[in-house]
Write an enzyme that holds these catalytic residues in place. Structure first.
Site, PDB file in Angstrom:
ATOM      1  N   PRO A   2       0.807  -1.210   0.000  1.00 27.21           N
ATOM      2  CA  PRO A   2       0.000   0.000   0.000  1.00 27.21           C
ATOM      3  C   PRO A   2       0.839   1.258   0.000  1.00 27.21           C
ATOM      4  O   PRO A   2       1.821   1.364   0.727  1.00 27.21           O
ATOM      5  CB  PRO A   2      -0.787  -0.119   1.299  1.00 27.21           C
ATOM      6  CG  PRO A   2      -0.062  -1.106   2.126  1.00 27.21           C
ATOM      7  CD  PRO A   2       1.060  -1.666   1.355  1.00 27.21           C
ATOM      8  N   GLU A   3       0.429   2.192  -0.799  1.00 27.80           N
ATOM      9  CA  GLU A   3       1.007   3.528  -0.808  1.00 27.80           C
ATOM     10  C   GLU A   3      -0.032   4.447  -0.172  1.00 27.80           C
ATOM     11  O   GLU A   3      -1.034   3.964   0.344  1.00 27.80           O
ATOM     12  CB  GLU A   3       1.334   3.947  -2.253  1.00 27.80           C
ATOM     13  CG  GLU A   3       2.225   2.939  -2.955  1.00 27.80           C
ATOM     14  CD  GLU A   3       2.575   3.288  -4.391  1.00 27.80           C
ATOM     15  OE1 GLU A   3       2.714   4.484  -4.694  1.00 27.80           O
ATOM     16  OE2 GLU A   3       2.716   2.370  -5.213  1.00 27.80           O
TER      17      GLU A   3
END
Length: 275
Positions: A2-3
């Site tokens: 995840p960013e």
DNA sequence: AATTGTACCTGTCAGC
DNA sequence: TGCTGACAGGTACAAT
């Protein structure tokens, strides 16, 4: 995995479920993913506490609890936080379970087990290295164009490496870095201090637009990412370059090229993003 | 001081 | 049908 957009989607999805909830139990299934704290200590400190606020800094999730305690979670590549409104058995990759007052549970699921969880008090949090080293939030007021220009002016590394580094700006990872650079028409290999003033301005705008759209889309699901309700994101249908090496540029039809930068695979259009 | 390489983990997929 | 190696939304730390 995840960013910023994925972590923010998880945060927003968990918030209504967790605010005001009391922690009744902690089950640590993979102690090596705890940082600077033992499973026993984590349980002792957290049981009986209430979750008062959920926030995000870069890719870190912060659970503010009573007694000035903050549970810090980094999902790294494959971490997921899944909320269940009833008890649920652990699965193969379940690494930690937080039990909540009504029979509800928050499961930390992480195939590669690179994610990290730690518990800090508010004083420790304000001196915590990983957060201190983080650049400003790209969608917040501190990430000004002037700041961005000054920060890039003294860096010789390729612009992609700088954006991935988290020090100049927080929250970008491999997907959104490549996408923002494409949107800005900037070659990922170009030294940061060789960008023109106009290019820096275009990139600054591209980063913010890309992330804003991705947040609105609930993030990007390539293989692992799911939000807190187990739902995929939808930004993947907008991807212009990430994961498209060898395919045709949607803008000019040229073949997209790949290279390796900062240890990460990088894709760009040699025509739309000239060096 | 800035920058790069490697380690940390496990799963999947292509190629033999 | 296996085996091997490359690779995967990230960061920390050691070595340049």
């Amino acid at each position: 995995m995840p960013e910023l957009p994925e972590v923010e989607t998880i945060r927003a999805g968990l918030e209504p479920h967790l605010l005001g909830q009391k922690i009744t139990g902690i089950t640590v299934l993979r102690p090596s993913q705890l940082r600077d704290i033992s499973p026993e200590e984590l349980s002792t400190q957290l049981i009986g506490k209430t979750i008062n606020r959920l926030s995000r800094r870069g890719k870190y999730l912060l659970f503010y609890c009573s007694s000035e305690l903050i549970l810090v979670v980094h999902l790294r590549m494959t971490g997921q936080l899944l909320y269940y409104s009833a008890g649920k058995p652990a699965m193969v990759h379940t690494r930690l379970i937080i039990s909540l007052e009504p029979p509800a549970e928050l499961h930390f699921h992480d195939v590669r087990a690179l994610g990290q969880i730690t518990l800090l008090n508010s004083k420790q949090l304000s001196n915590w290295r990983p957060l201190l080293l983080l650049g400003p939030e790209p969608l917040g007021p501190d990430f000004t164009l002037e700041y961005f220009q000054q920060s890039l002016a003294c860096r010789r590394a390729p612009i992609k490496n700088i954006l991935l580094g988290q020090r100049i700006v927080a929250g970008l990872g491999n997907i959104y870095t490549d996408e923002a650079l494409f949107k800005a028409g900037i070659n990922p290999l170009r030294p940061a201090n060789m960008l023109s003033e106009a290019q820096v301005q275009i990139l600054w705008t591209a980063i913010r637009q890309t992330l804003t759209t991705a947040v609105a889309d609930g993030g990007t699901t390539i293989r692992d990412y799911l939000n807190s309700s187990g739902i995929s994101g939808s930004f993947q249908r907008r991807l212009q370059v990430y994961g498209r090496k060898g395919q045709k540029c949607r803008h000019c039809g040229s073949e997209l090229v790949g290279c390796r930068l900062a240890g990460r695979s990088t894709v760009y259009c040699p025509h739309c993003q000239p060096l």
